[in-house]
Design an enzyme around this catalytic site. Structure first.
Site, PDB file in Angstrom:
ATOM      1  N   SER A 142       0.853  -1.195   0.000  1.00  0.00           N
ATOM      2  CA  SER A 142       0.000   0.000   0.000  1.00  0.00           C
ATOM      3  C   SER A 142       0.881   1.233   0.000  1.00  0.00           C
ATOM      4  O   SER A 142       1.982   1.216   0.573  1.00  0.00           O
ATOM      5  CB  SER A 142      -0.891   0.023   1.236  1.00  0.00           C
ATOM      6  OG  SER A 142      -1.548   1.278   1.367  1.00  0.00           O
ATOM      7  N   TYR A 155      -2.316  -0.613   9.920  1.00  0.00           N
ATOM      8  CA  TYR A 155      -2.295  -1.011   8.514  1.00  0.00           C
ATOM      9  C   TYR A 155      -1.016  -0.543   7.836  1.00  0.00           C
ATOM     10  O   TYR A 155      -0.317  -1.312   7.164  1.00  0.00           O
ATOM     11  CB  TYR A 155      -3.517  -0.413   7.816  1.00  0.00           C
ATOM     12  CG  TYR A 155      -3.652  -0.767   6.356  1.00  0.00           C
ATOM     13  CD1 TYR A 155      -4.119  -2.018   5.963  1.00  0.00           C
ATOM     14  CD2 TYR A 155      -3.331   0.165   5.372  1.00  0.00           C
ATOM     15  CE1 TYR A 155      -4.254  -2.342   4.619  1.00  0.00           C
ATOM     16  CE2 TYR A 155      -3.467  -0.147   4.023  1.00  0.00           C
ATOM     17  CZ  TYR A 155      -3.934  -1.399   3.657  1.00  0.00           C
ATOM     18  OH  TYR A 155      -4.064  -1.709   2.325  1.00  0.00           O
TER      19      TYR A 155
END
Length: 263
Positions: A142, A155
């Site tokens: 990501s 995350y």
């Protein structure tokens, strides 16, 4: 005269294959001739893939947090389907919360899937690929791994761990003909993205906020003016596992429309 699909005859293992980016990766790999061992925790998406692609997709349930289950599946696949030439780590979860409210459970669960899962799968396939002196591993990470995001500490940290792990693995196995790269998407139209808009009744407005950015949360917008489609990420994955990328390893390819300004 066409040379045919560039991944014909190759076996690919894809985690998190049942929906979103994983589903798009499976479709793109099949389109290029690969046979895909599609894995996920949820059976519904796997059944749909098998129904759509027939024998080109072999569906198998898999919990990537279970190291023994991963090793068993890879060993079985190599015995019954042939050598795994490609592995794509897509399985991931997002537990959004400010750090001061983040629970130990959510932190541990996020790392269990996003970091430990990548380790389990990559270790299992890489030791076999290295023995054959060929193979490619791609981890879908990501852009949050490279730029701070409010409410996404677990995350972002887990994805940063996955990126550096994949680069270190790539360094270790490069001399044995195995390439390891990461693809780092920005906002992509998936169920995970929609979950971030759960409080919004106007999806069009939610999309606009992402594209335009949000000064209050110190979030830049998307210069290209659109949210990614899962197929955009899948195309990048297919490139990196193909022979066109034969001299690329330990690379982190951002596919985020310029959202991070490559900070």
């Amino acid at each position: 005269m066409s040379a045919g699909p560039e991944l014909a005859g190759r076996l690919a293992l894809v985690t998190g294959a049942g929906r979103g980016i994983g589903e798009a990766v499976v479709a793109a790999l099949v389109e290029q001739g690969a046979r895909v061992l599609a894995t996920d925790l949820a059976p519904d998406g796997l059944a749909a893939l098998a129904g759509k692609f027939g024998e080109q997709v072999v569906p198998r349930p898999l919990d990537v947090t279970d190291a023994a289950a991963v090793e068993t599946l890879v060993a079985e696949a190599e015995h019954t389907l042939g050598p795994v030439d490609i592995a794509v780590n897509v399985a991931g979860i997002l537990r959004s919360s400010d750090v001061v409210d983040l629970t130990d459970e959510d932190w541990a669960a996020t790392f269990a899937v996003n970091a430990n899962g990548v380790f389990h799968v990559s270790r299992s396939v890489a030791r076999r690929m290295a023995g054959r002196a060929r193979g490619s591993v791609v981890t879908v990470a990501s852009n949050a791994a490279g730029i701070p995001r409010a409410g996404m500490a677990a995350y972002a940290a887990s994805k940063a761990a996955a990126v550096m792990f994949t680069k270190c693995l790539g360094l270790e196995v490069a001399a044995r003909g195995v390439r390891c790269n990461t693809v780092s998407p920005g906002s992509t139209l998936t169920d995970m993205q929609r979950a971030l808009w759960s409080g919004s009744t106007d999806q069009e407005a939610a999309v606009r906020r992402v594209v335009e950015g949000d000064l209050a949360s110190h979030r830049t917008g998307i210069p290209l003016g659109r949210i990614a489609d899962p197929a955009d990420i899948a195309d990048a994955v297919v490139f990196l596992v193909s022979d066109r990328a034969r001299h690329i390893t330990m690379h982190d390819l951002y596919v985020d429309g310029g959202a991070t300004l490559r900070a």
